[in-house]
Design an enzyme around this catalytic site. Structure first.
Site, mmCIF file in Angstrom:
data_model
loop_
_atom_site.group_PDB
_atom_site.id
_atom_site.type_symbol
_atom_site.label_atom_id
_atom_site.label_comp_id
_atom_site.label_asym_id
_atom_site.label_seq_id
_atom_site.Cartn_x
_atom_site.Cartn_y
_atom_site.Cartn_z
ATOM 1 N N THR A 121 0.816 -1.216 0.000
ATOM 2 C CA THR A 121 0.000 0.000 0.000
ATOM 3 C C THR A 121 0.849 1.265 0.000
ATOM 4 O O THR A 121 1.975 1.262 0.523
ATOM 5 C CB THR A 121 -0.911 0.007 1.256
ATOM 6 O OG1 THR A 121 -1.479 1.309 1.431
ATOM 7 C CG2 THR A 121 -0.142 -0.318 2.518
ATOM 8 N N TYR A 145 -1.254 0.027 10.316
ATOM 9 C CA TYR A 145 -1.593 -0.666 9.066
ATOM 10 C C TYR A 145 -0.434 -0.568 8.070
ATOM 11 O O TYR A 145 0.044 -1.577 7.552
ATOM 12 C CB TYR A 145 -2.876 -0.074 8.472
ATOM 13 C CG TYR A 145 -3.125 -0.495 7.045
ATOM 14 C CD1 TYR A 145 -3.389 -1.823 6.738
ATOM 15 C CD2 TYR A 145 -3.076 0.431 6.002
ATOM 16 C CE1 TYR A 145 -3.598 -2.221 5.422
ATOM 17 C CE2 TYR A 145 -3.283 0.047 4.695
ATOM 18 C CZ TYR A 145 -3.536 -1.280 4.411
ATOM 19 O OH TYR A 145 -3.728 -1.664 3.112
HETATM 20 N N1 UFG Z 1 -13.114 10.817 3.298
HETATM 21 C C1 UFG Z 1 -14.063 11.733 3.707
HETATM 22 N N2 UFG Z 1 -15.207 11.256 4.259
HETATM 23 C C2 UFG Z 1 -15.448 9.934 4.423
HETATM 24 C C3 UFG Z 1 -14.476 8.992 3.991
HETATM 25 C C4 UFG Z 1 -13.306 9.481 3.442
HETATM 26 O O1 UFG Z 1 -13.876 12.942 3.603
HETATM 27 O O2 UFG Z 1 -16.509 9.575 4.965
HETATM 28 C C5 UFG Z 1 -11.872 11.312 2.703
HETATM 29 C C6 UFG Z 1 -10.652 10.895 3.493
HETATM 30 O O3 UFG Z 1 -10.388 11.834 4.497
HETATM 31 C C7 UFG Z 1 -9.593 10.845 2.412
HETATM 32 C C8 UFG Z 1 -10.368 10.467 1.141
HETATM 33 O O4 UFG Z 1 -11.724 10.721 1.439
HETATM 34 O O5 UFG Z 1 -9.073 12.105 2.211
HETATM 35 C C9 UFG Z 1 -10.204 9.009 0.788
HETATM 36 O O6 UFG Z 1 -10.499 8.242 1.936
HETATM 37 P P1 UFG Z 1 -10.645 6.658 1.906
HETATM 38 O O7 UFG Z 1 -11.012 6.225 3.295
HETATM 39 O O8 UFG Z 1 -11.534 6.258 0.785
HETATM 40 O O9 UFG Z 1 -9.192 6.181 1.529
HETATM 41 P P2 UFG Z 1 -7.831 6.449 2.288
HETATM 42 O O10 UFG Z 1 -7.076 7.398 1.424
HETATM 43 O O11 UFG Z 1 -7.977 6.815 3.692
HETATM 44 O O12 UFG Z 1 -7.268 4.982 2.360
HETATM 45 C C10 UFG Z 1 -6.669 4.380 1.294
HETATM 46 C C11 UFG Z 1 -6.776 2.870 1.421
HETATM 47 C C12 UFG Z 1 -5.968 2.383 2.594
HETATM 48 C C13 UFG Z 1 -4.605 2.931 2.508
HETATM 49 C C14 UFG Z 1 -4.649 4.434 2.447
HETATM 50 C C15 UFG Z 1 -3.303 5.079 2.391
HETATM 51 O O13 UFG Z 1 -8.116 2.504 1.574
HETATM 52 O O14 UFG Z 1 -5.926 0.981 2.576
HETATM 53 O O15 UFG Z 1 -5.353 4.799 1.282
HETATM 54 O O16 UFG Z 1 -3.412 6.380 2.912
HETATM 55 F F1 UFG Z 1 -3.885 2.588 3.589
#
Ligand code: UFG
Length: 332
Positions: A121, A145
């Protein structure tokens, strides 16, 4: 059963990325044997080969499955992937992701399996100072993670040197979207990922979207991510497996588009694709979220010949919307 070059053991093959990859493997002439505890995976998502239920930490169950199918190659998706949960319960993440992967590597060694593609990741990079993120970027994870995935990369590198088990780590950016044929899609419980939550807000099936942070140092103040279609990720696994077979695979590849979109832009694109208003509200930042994560996937282009073909943002959202509209049936 004889050792088969075409049989691939797919741990976590009933999960989101694993199941899309099984479909791609079958199209490429492989037989995916899914090993999954069905904790987060779904039996309905296993369609292209047998399902063997088992826990990734269970060495004796792994031994049974290796003895039965004699796979030479393994695609290793099994693991836990909720960043927030990993901060609250790190032991569980090290247990499943690290101890589980070690049990798998030991089983491979004992049973003569020679190749492994590992689901890693961009979270292994933490919050890098320089963008876009190339593979040489220092890996400094900021949550358990990401740390657990980095530890597995190291374990596999050591097994490569000591035992000749060839491995490559695919460092995904933000997996999103659904199978274009409508056979598979994202179905997490709990769902924490942006695109399914935006779609749920659009359809009214979920509450209005909470936008986590509007004060980031980005053009519109919301976080920027690099969204990559899950079937493009699946295609990269087949190419990485072939590179391992030919002895040309490198230790790691980033998989993303190199194009970042803010949360606001995802909301706007979803409104465009669905024709619906998206109710949302500005909320505080989510702990552990870097402001911007965008890949440099040049190595995957040059070395694997991998180019995303479904990862244009509207295409990703359109495919996820089609899946969302099908509801929970006939999946469950
Ligand atoms: N977000 C919101 N509201 C929500 C959910 C997400 O504003 O309800 C934002 C988050 O803050 C982030 C973006 O949308 O800025 C994407 O969020 P996700 O949860 O969809 O994805 P992440 O970037 O947090 O996570 C992904 C993968 C993980 C990995 C990570 C690395 O799902 O497995 O990228 O940062 F570890």
């Amino acid at each position: 059963m004889e050792t088969s070059q075409r049989t691939v053991l797919v741990t976590g093959g009933a999960g989101y990325i694993g199941s899309h990859t099984c479909k791609a493997l079958a199209s490429a002439g492989y037989l995916p044997v899914v090993y999954d505890n069905l904790l987060h995976g779904h039996e309905w998502a296993v369609k292209w080969g047998p399902l063997e239920r088992g826990d990734i930490r269970d060495g004796s169950r792994l031994a049974e499955v290796f003895t039965t199918y004699k796979p030479v190659s393994v695609l290793h998706f099994a693991g836990l992937a909720y960043v927030g949960q990993s901060v609250l319960d790190p032991g569980r993440y090290y247990e499943f992701n690290v101890a589980g992967s070690l049990a798998l590597a030991q089983a491979m060694r004992e049973h003569g399996a020679k190749r492994i593609v590992f689901s890693s990741t961009c979270a292994t990079y933490g919050s890098p100072e320089k963008l876009p993120i190339g593979e040489e970027t220092p890996q400094r994870p900021i949550n358990p993670y990401g740390a657990s995935k980095l530890m597995v990369e190291r374990i596999l590198a050591d097994f490569r040197r000591a035992h000749g088990i060839c491995s490559t780590a695919l460092r995904y950016f933000n997996a999103a979207g659904a199978d274009i044929g409508g056979e598979l899609g994202e179905d997490h419980d709990p769902e924490t990922h942006l695109i399914p939550l935006v779609l749920g807000a659009a359809s009214g099936r979920r509450p209005p979207l909470a936008v986590f942070g509007t004060d980031y140092d980005t053009p519109d103040g919301t976080c920027i991510r690099d969204y990559i279609h899950v079937s493009d990720l699946a295609a990269a696994h087949v190419l990485a497996l072939r590179a391992l077979e030919h002895g040309t695979a490198l230790d790691a590849y980033n998989l993303g588009t190199g194009q970042g979109y803010s949360v606001r832009e995802v909301i706007d694109a979803t409104a465009r694709v669905t024709g619906l208003d998206i109710p949302f509200s500005a909320c505080p930042r989510r702990p552990g979220d870097p402001a911007v994560l965008v890949s440099d996937a040049t190595r995957a282009h040059q070395e694997l010949g991998w180019w995303p073909s479904l990862s244009e943002l509207d295409t990703i959202i359109r495919s996820a919307w089609a899946w969302h509209q099908r509801g929970s049936s006939p999946r469950g």
